[in-house]
Design a protein around this motif. Structure first.
Motif, PDB file in Angstrom:
ATOM      1  N   THR A 154     -16.697  15.700 -76.210  1.00 51.45           N
ATOM      2  CA  THR A 154     -15.932  14.928 -75.228  1.00 51.45           C
ATOM      3  C   THR A 154     -16.269  15.354 -73.807  1.00 51.45           C
ATOM      4  N   GLY A 157     -19.840  14.436 -72.867  1.00 52.46           N
ATOM      5  CA  GLY A 157     -19.931  13.010 -72.616  1.00 52.46           C
ATOM      6  C   GLY A 157     -19.405  12.632 -71.246  1.00 52.46           C
ATOM      7  N   LEU A 158     -18.289  13.247 -70.835  1.00 48.26           N
ATOM      8  CA  LEU A 158     -17.732  12.965 -69.516  1.00 48.26           C
ATOM      9  C   LEU A 158     -18.686  13.387 -68.405  1.00 48.26           C
ATOM     10  N   LEU A 161     -22.332  11.268 -68.895  1.00 44.15           N
ATOM     11  CA  LEU A 161     -22.391   9.820 -69.005  1.00 44.15           C
ATOM     12  C   LEU A 161     -21.476   9.067 -68.051  1.00 44.15           C
ATOM     13  N   VAL A 162     -20.428   9.698 -67.562  1.00 43.06           N
ATOM     14  CA  VAL A 162     -19.463   9.001 -66.699  1.00 43.06           C
ATOM     15  C   VAL A 162     -19.896   9.138 -65.245  1.00 43.06           C
ATOM     16  N   ARG A 163     -20.155   8.044 -64.587  1.00 45.12           N
ATOM     17  CA  ARG A 163     -20.729   8.077 -63.245  1.00 45.12           C
ATOM     18  C   ARG A 163     -19.790   8.664 -62.206  1.00 45.12           C
ATOM     19  N   TRP A 164     -18.482   8.454 -62.363  1.00 44.12           N
ATOM     20  CA  TRP A 164     -17.572   8.907 -61.311  1.00 44.12           C
ATOM     21  C   TRP A 164     -17.195  10.371 -61.440  1.00 44.12           C
ATOM     22  N   VAL A 165     -17.734  11.083 -62.441  1.00 38.02           N
ATOM     23  CA  VAL A 165     -17.525  12.535 -62.519  1.00 38.02           C
ATOM     24  C   VAL A 165     -18.611  13.201 -61.679  1.00 38.02           C
ATOM     25  N   ASN A 169     -23.945  13.809 -63.677  1.00 39.54           N
ATOM     26  CA  ASN A 169     -24.445  12.444 -63.826  1.00 39.54           C
ATOM     27  C   ASN A 169     -25.041  11.872 -62.550  1.00 39.54           C
TER      28      ASN A 169
END
Length: 211
Positions: A154, A157-158, A161-165, A169
């Motif tokens: 989890t 992945g954050l 893959l998560v653009r706003w983190v 990324n």
């Protein structure tokens, strides 16, 4: 403490799966001399995030709770134990980073200095982020392997893959674009370092509260 953690990891042989997985990634990645290097560094850096998290968990979980308590008694401070774990995992990641850069340089017949700097900073940022995520997902806080796997997947992945983190990324996406991105790599390293400090401090506080 660093020597002890490295010896513990080597004796347990828990380093083999993540290291072999990373070698396979590099073998698949660095096979085209005409391919742009920075996007390849983005892929190898992302892979190093996963591998550094994996290595950190493997290193912590190499000790059973009783052995870890003995280590803590001899070290006298939890911060010493955590510092040894972070430093040992960091040294392993530094070796893997050097391997990635040398491999890329051999395939591409040497690399410009600016590209090497971007590669070093990006891999260092990814390694710091992976170690930061591995600490709270390890047996220090999660006693069951199922919880460890779910939590690690989890968090990885954050971050990946998560653009706003704003840690890994954005930096990896910037590396995949044309040109050099030293500024983005520096900010990525800063974000990874801050995440590592927060992860180590939070894990230490949680372990202290539980004890």
């Amino acid at each position: 403490m660093i020597r002890y953690q490295l010896a513990l990891l080597a004796h347990s042989q828990r380093y083999l799966p993540p290291v072999l997985a990373y070698l396979v990634l590099l073998a698949v990645l660095y096979n085209d001399p005409t391919a742009p290097v920075l996007p390849e560094f983005a892929v190898s850096g992302g892979g190093l995030t996963v591998v550094s998290c994996w290595l950190t968990i493997a290193l912590v979980d190499a000790e059973d709770p009783v052995q870890r308590l003995i280590t803590l008694v001899h070290a006298r401070r939890l911060s010493t134990v955590l510092g040894g774990i972070v430093a040992a995992a960091g040294l392993c990641c530094a070796a893997l980073t050097a391997l990635s850069l040398v491999w890329a340089a051999l395939v591409h017949d040497s690399l410009p200095g600016a590209v090497l700097v971007d590669g070093v900073l990006a891999h260092a940022a990814c390694a710091a982020a992976g170690i930061a995520l591995g600490l709270p997902c390890s047996r220090l806080l999660l006693p069951r392997i199922g919880y460890t796997v779910l939590a690690a997947l989890t968090l990885l992945g954050l971050v990946l893959l998560v653009r706003w983190v704003p840690v890994i990324n954005p930096m990896l996406r910037a590396l995949a674009a044309p040109g050099t991105h030293t500024g983005g790599a520096v900010f990525g390293l800063l974000g990874g370092t801050l995440l590592l400090a927060a992860g180590a401090a939070g894990t230490g506080w949680a372990v202290y509260r539980r004890s």
